[in-house]
Design a protein around this motif. Sequence first.
Motif, PDB file in Angstrom:
ATOM      1  N   GLN A   1      30.723  26.945  42.171  1.00  0.00           N
ATOM      2  CA  GLN A   1      30.868  28.380  41.989  1.00  0.00           C
ATOM      3  C   GLN A   1      31.373  28.998  43.281  1.00  0.00           C
ATOM      4  OE1 GLN A   1      27.648  30.454  40.090  1.00  0.00           O
ATOM      5  NE2 GLN A   1      27.786  32.089  41.562  1.00  0.00           N
ATOM      6  N   SER A   2      32.241  29.967  43.173  1.00  0.00           N
ATOM      7  CA  SER A   2      32.786  30.671  44.321  1.00  0.00           C
ATOM      8  C   SER A   2      31.799  31.716  44.815  1.00  0.00           C
ATOM      9  CB  SER A   2      34.091  31.368  43.925  1.00  0.00           C
ATOM     10  OG  SER A   2      35.024  30.442  43.481  1.00  0.00           O
ATOM     11  N   GLU A   3      32.085  32.258  46.003  1.00  0.00           N
ATOM     12  CA  GLU A   3      31.253  33.336  46.524  1.00  0.00           C
ATOM     13  C   GLU A   3      31.552  34.624  45.772  1.00  0.00           C
ATOM     14  OE1 GLU A   3      30.993  34.064  50.673  1.00  0.00           O
ATOM     15  OE2 GLU A   3      31.326  31.955  51.148  1.00  0.00           O
ATOM     16  N   TRP A   4      30.532  35.479  45.648  1.00  0.00           N
ATOM     17  CA  TRP A   4      30.718  36.772  44.996  1.00  0.00           C
ATOM     18  C   TRP A   4      31.593  37.645  45.872  1.00  0.00           C
ATOM     19  CZ3 TRP A   4      29.432  36.459  40.184  1.00  0.00           C
ATOM     20  CH2 TRP A   4      28.342  35.686  39.786  1.00  0.00           C
ATOM     21  N   GLN A   5      32.515  38.342  45.256  1.00  0.00           N
ATOM     22  CA  GLN A   5      33.445  39.252  45.927  1.00  0.00           C
ATOM     23  C   GLN A   5      33.192  40.651  45.375  1.00  0.00           C
ATOM     24  OE1 GLN A   5      36.164  39.039  48.226  1.00  0.00           O
ATOM     25  NE2 GLN A   5      36.162  41.248  47.909  1.00  0.00           N
ATOM     26  N   LYS A   6      33.379  41.649  46.196  1.00  0.00           N
ATOM     27  CA  LYS A   6      33.213  43.036  45.770  1.00  0.00           C
ATOM     28  C   LYS A   6      34.549  43.539  45.216  1.00  0.00           C
ATOM     29  CE  LYS A   6      31.186  47.252  47.671  1.00  0.00           C
ATOM     30  NZ  LYS A   6      30.642  47.826  48.906  1.00  0.00           N
TER      31      LYS A   6
END
Length: 113
Positions: A1-6
């Motif tokens: 899973q990728s990092e959460w982005q705003k």
Amino acid sequence: QSEWQKYRVVAPRVGFRAVPDYERRVQGAHAVRNDILYGYEQYSGWVRVQSNNLWLPLTENNRPCLEAVFVRRELSTDIDREEGAEEGRGGIVAVETFGADHEDDLDDDDYEL
């Protein structure tokens, strides 16, 4: 899973999808312009939203729906800019900046995606 982005919603209104497919809208679920949400681009052009595990397209019908929000950190020695800073000491100030400005690209007519 990728990092959460705003992300910030730049379309007037965009419907959430159950899967990354333009035709699979979730009835009654949508985001509106200037909503801020967290997600990550799991498939090209589709963002999986953290809060509801649904999907939003980055663009639809050649119109932007979302844009990434970047946080820039800078060293501040101007105590007037940082509330609560001790005299003579600098600090880190977080400044939110948006990605490309799409306001000029949008027609005045509201559209729903």
